[in-house]
Design a protein around this motif. Sequence first.
Motif, PDB file in Angstrom:
ATOM      1  N   ALA A  89       0.825  -1.207   0.000  1.00 45.53           N
ATOM      2  CA  ALA A  89       0.000   0.000   0.000  1.00 45.53           C
ATOM      3  C   ALA A  89       0.859   1.258   0.000  1.00 45.53           C
ATOM      4  CB  ALA A  89      -0.930  -0.005   1.208  1.00 45.53           C
ATOM      5  N   TRP A  90       1.904   1.267   0.831  1.00 45.85           N
ATOM      6  CA  TRP A  90       2.773   2.444   0.889  1.00 45.85           C
ATOM      7  C   TRP A  90       3.549   2.633  -0.414  1.00 45.85           C
ATOM      8  CZ3 TRP A  90       4.230  -0.041   6.081  1.00 45.85           C
ATOM      9  CH2 TRP A  90       3.315   0.350   7.068  1.00 45.85           C
ATOM     10  N   VAL A  91       4.009   1.533  -0.996  1.00 40.74           N
ATOM     11  CA  VAL A  91       4.743   1.611  -2.260  1.00 40.74           C
ATOM     12  C   VAL A  91       3.830   2.085  -3.388  1.00 40.74           C
ATOM     13  CG1 VAL A  91       5.913   0.252  -4.044  1.00 40.74           C
ATOM     14  CG2 VAL A  91       6.491  -0.088  -1.635  1.00 40.74           C
ATOM     15  N   ALA A  92       2.620   1.539  -3.425  1.00 36.18           N
ATOM     16  CA  ALA A  92       1.664   1.951  -4.459  1.00 36.18           C
ATOM     17  C   ALA A  92       1.358   3.439  -4.352  1.00 36.18           C
ATOM     18  CB  ALA A  92       0.379   1.129  -4.335  1.00 36.18           C
ATOM     19  N   ASP A  93       1.313   3.943  -3.124  1.00 43.68           N
ATOM     20  CA  ASP A  93       1.048   5.365  -2.918  1.00 43.68           C
ATOM     21  C   ASP A  93       2.218   6.207  -3.429  1.00 43.68           C
ATOM     22  OD1 ASP A  93      -0.700   7.426  -1.787  1.00 43.68           O
ATOM     23  OD2 ASP A  93       0.896   7.736  -0.331  1.00 43.68           O
ATOM     24  N   ILE A  94       3.437   5.774  -3.132  1.00 43.09           N
ATOM     25  CA  ILE A  94       4.624   6.506  -3.604  1.00 43.09           C
ATOM     26  C   ILE A  94       4.668   6.555  -5.128  1.00 43.09           C
ATOM     27  CG2 ILE A  94       7.149   6.409  -3.770  1.00 43.09           C
ATOM     28  CD1 ILE A  94       7.160   5.270  -0.917  1.00 43.09           C
ATOM     29  N   LEU A  95       4.364   5.421  -5.756  1.00 41.54           N
ATOM     30  CA  LEU A  95       4.451   5.323  -7.221  1.00 41.54           C
ATOM     31  C   LEU A  95       3.159   5.723  -7.928  1.00 41.54           C
ATOM     32  CD1 LEU A  95       6.404   1.934  -7.517  1.00 41.54           C
ATOM     33  CD2 LEU A  95       7.318   4.263  -7.619  1.00 41.54           C
ATOM     34  N   ASN A  96       2.139   6.036  -7.135  1.00 42.09           N
ATOM     35  CA  ASN A  96       0.839   6.419  -7.693  1.00 42.09           C
ATOM     36  C   ASN A  96       0.305   5.335  -8.642  1.00 42.09           C
ATOM     37  OD1 ASN A  96      -1.376   8.175  -7.929  1.00 42.09           O
ATOM     38  ND2 ASN A  96      -0.548   9.106  -9.796  1.00 42.09           N
ATOM     39  N   LEU A  97       0.348   4.087  -8.145  1.00 41.29           N
ATOM     40  CA  LEU A  97      -0.119   2.950  -8.932  1.00 41.29           C
ATOM     41  C   LEU A  97      -1.238   2.218  -8.196  1.00 41.29           C
ATOM     42  CD1 LEU A  97       3.254   1.366 -10.138  1.00 41.29           C
ATOM     43  CD2 LEU A  97       1.570   2.570 -11.550  1.00 41.29           C
ATOM     44  N   PRO A  98      -2.059   1.483  -8.922  1.00 44.01           N
ATOM     45  CA  PRO A  98      -3.085   0.658  -8.277  1.00 44.01           C
ATOM     46  C   PRO A  98      -2.429  -0.416  -7.411  1.00 44.01           C
ATOM     47  CG  PRO A  98      -3.514   0.870 -10.632  1.00 44.01           C
ATOM     48  CD  PRO A  98      -2.138   1.407 -10.393  1.00 44.01           C
ATOM     49  N   MET A  99      -3.172  -0.889  -6.411  1.00 42.63           N
ATOM     50  CA  MET A  99      -2.656  -1.919  -5.521  1.00 42.63           C
ATOM     51  C   MET A  99      -3.706  -2.995  -5.317  1.00 42.63           C
ATOM     52  SD  MET A  99      -3.011  -2.419  -1.801  1.00 42.63           S
ATOM     53  CE  MET A  99      -2.272  -3.716  -0.799  1.00 42.63           C
ATOM     54  N   ASP A 154      -2.218  -5.860 -17.365  1.00 45.31           N
ATOM     55  CA  ASP A 154      -1.392  -5.402 -16.245  1.00 45.31           C
ATOM     56  C   ASP A 154      -0.029  -6.093 -16.191  1.00 45.31           C
ATOM     57  OD1 ASP A 154      -2.668  -3.348 -14.778  1.00 45.31           O
ATOM     58  OD2 ASP A 154      -4.116  -4.778 -13.971  1.00 45.31           O
ATOM     59  N   HIS A 155       0.943  -5.342 -15.667  1.00 47.06           N
ATOM     60  CA  HIS A 155       2.282  -5.855 -15.374  1.00 47.06           C
ATOM     61  C   HIS A 155       2.496  -5.683 -13.869  1.00 47.06           C
ATOM     62  CE1 HIS A 155       3.063  -5.894 -19.681  1.00 47.06           C
ATOM     63  NE2 HIS A 155       2.598  -4.648 -19.725  1.00 47.06           N
ATOM     64  N   ALA A 156       2.514  -6.780 -13.149  1.00 45.57           N
ATOM     65  CA  ALA A 156       2.499  -6.726 -11.687  1.00 45.57           C
ATOM     66  C   ALA A 156       3.855  -7.007 -11.059  1.00 45.57           C
ATOM     67  CB  ALA A 156       1.481  -7.718 -11.135  1.00 45.57           C
ATOM     68  N   ILE A 157       4.086  -6.336  -9.945  1.00 48.21           N
ATOM     69  CA  ILE A 157       5.203  -6.632  -9.061  1.00 48.21           C
ATOM     70  C   ILE A 157       4.614  -7.120  -7.743  1.00 48.21           C
ATOM     71  CG2 ILE A 157       6.879  -5.502  -7.544  1.00 48.21           C
ATOM     72  CD1 ILE A 157       8.037  -6.337 -10.147  1.00 48.21           C
ATOM     73  N   ILE A 158       5.182  -8.194  -7.221  1.00 43.90           N
ATOM     74  CA  ILE A 158       4.738  -8.742  -5.948  1.00 43.90           C
ATOM     75  C   ILE A 158       5.633  -8.193  -4.831  1.00 43.90           C
ATOM     76  CG2 ILE A 158       4.528 -10.865  -4.579  1.00 43.90           C
ATOM     77  CD1 ILE A 158       3.966 -12.306  -7.283  1.00 43.90           C
ATOM     78  N   ILE A 159       5.008  -7.697  -3.774  1.00 42.60           N
ATOM     79  CA  ILE A 159       5.724  -7.186  -2.611  1.00 42.60           C
ATOM     80  C   ILE A 159       5.681  -8.230  -1.497  1.00 42.60           C
ATOM     81  CG2 ILE A 159       5.822  -5.408  -0.822  1.00 42.60           C
ATOM     82  CD1 ILE A 159       6.438  -4.159  -3.409  1.00 42.60           C
ATOM     83  N   GLU A 160       6.868  -8.624  -1.025  1.00 41.29           N
ATOM     84  CA  GLU A 160       6.999  -9.576   0.082  1.00 41.29           C
ATOM     85  C   GLU A 160       7.709  -8.904   1.249  1.00 41.29           C
ATOM     86  OE1 GLU A 160       5.987 -12.342   0.999  1.00 41.29           O
ATOM     87  OE2 GLU A 160       5.962 -13.874  -0.554  1.00 41.29           O
ATOM     88  N   ASP A 161       7.404  -9.353   2.472  1.00 44.20           N
ATOM     89  CA  ASP A 161       8.191  -8.837   3.589  1.00 44.20           C
ATOM     90  C   ASP A 161       9.527  -9.572   3.684  1.00 44.20           C
ATOM     91  OD1 ASP A 161       6.967 -11.207   4.595  1.00 44.20           O
ATOM     92  OD2 ASP A 161       7.281 -10.505   6.645  1.00 44.20           O
TER      93      ASP A 161
END
Length: 210
Positions: free
Chosen positions: A82-92, A116-123
């Motif tokens: 969510a935070w990354v999507a906000d920084i990049l102004n992209l859908p999440m 869509d071209h997706a990136i997966i965010i992992e902790d």
Amino acid sequence: MIDNKQAAKVLLDVGAVTLSPNEPFTWASGIESPIYCDNRLTMSDPIGRKRIAQGLADLICEHYPETTVIAGTATAGIPHAAWVADILNLPMVYVRSSAKGHGRSRQIEGKVSSTDHAIIIEDLISTGGSSLNAAAALRSEKVNVLGIVAIFTYELTTATEAFTKEDLTYHSLTDFGALTEAAKETGAISENSIDSLLDWHRKLKAGLLK
């Protein structure tokens, strides 16, 4: 951009990583580990989480500039996505480990399409299982999965091999090697414990720990 040792120090500063070579933790797999990584604790540190989110966004811009949607893995990857999507102004969106057993029985929450071209965010990445599960779910919706970005990786050969097999790449803010160096520099672990920690990691990568 935050480098791997700086990212490791963020995790150490917020208490997300505990190193205990003399009294190891037990993973769900049964493996005894001298390290426990709980990146959920970064959520409670405004400064640390902002540095991590910006670092993840920088990795995406550098390695996956064609990204159109950010996909977080449930549950630990969701806030960072969510935070990354906000920084990049992209859908999440976020991806469950399995489809819901009620309602519309969705595994993916949010909107995706075949364009869509997706990136997966992992902790964190250990064997890569949750990332691969998320990638399979997205691909079932005809989404092009570009790769994975994570906060931390154990640098296991099994994960790299699994991603390669599925034609996926990954990048991480920090890793086991950088973490041990940062822990030594900051005094989070004594110097005479480093060798046993590195020996454990060598055995883990070689598949000698069951």
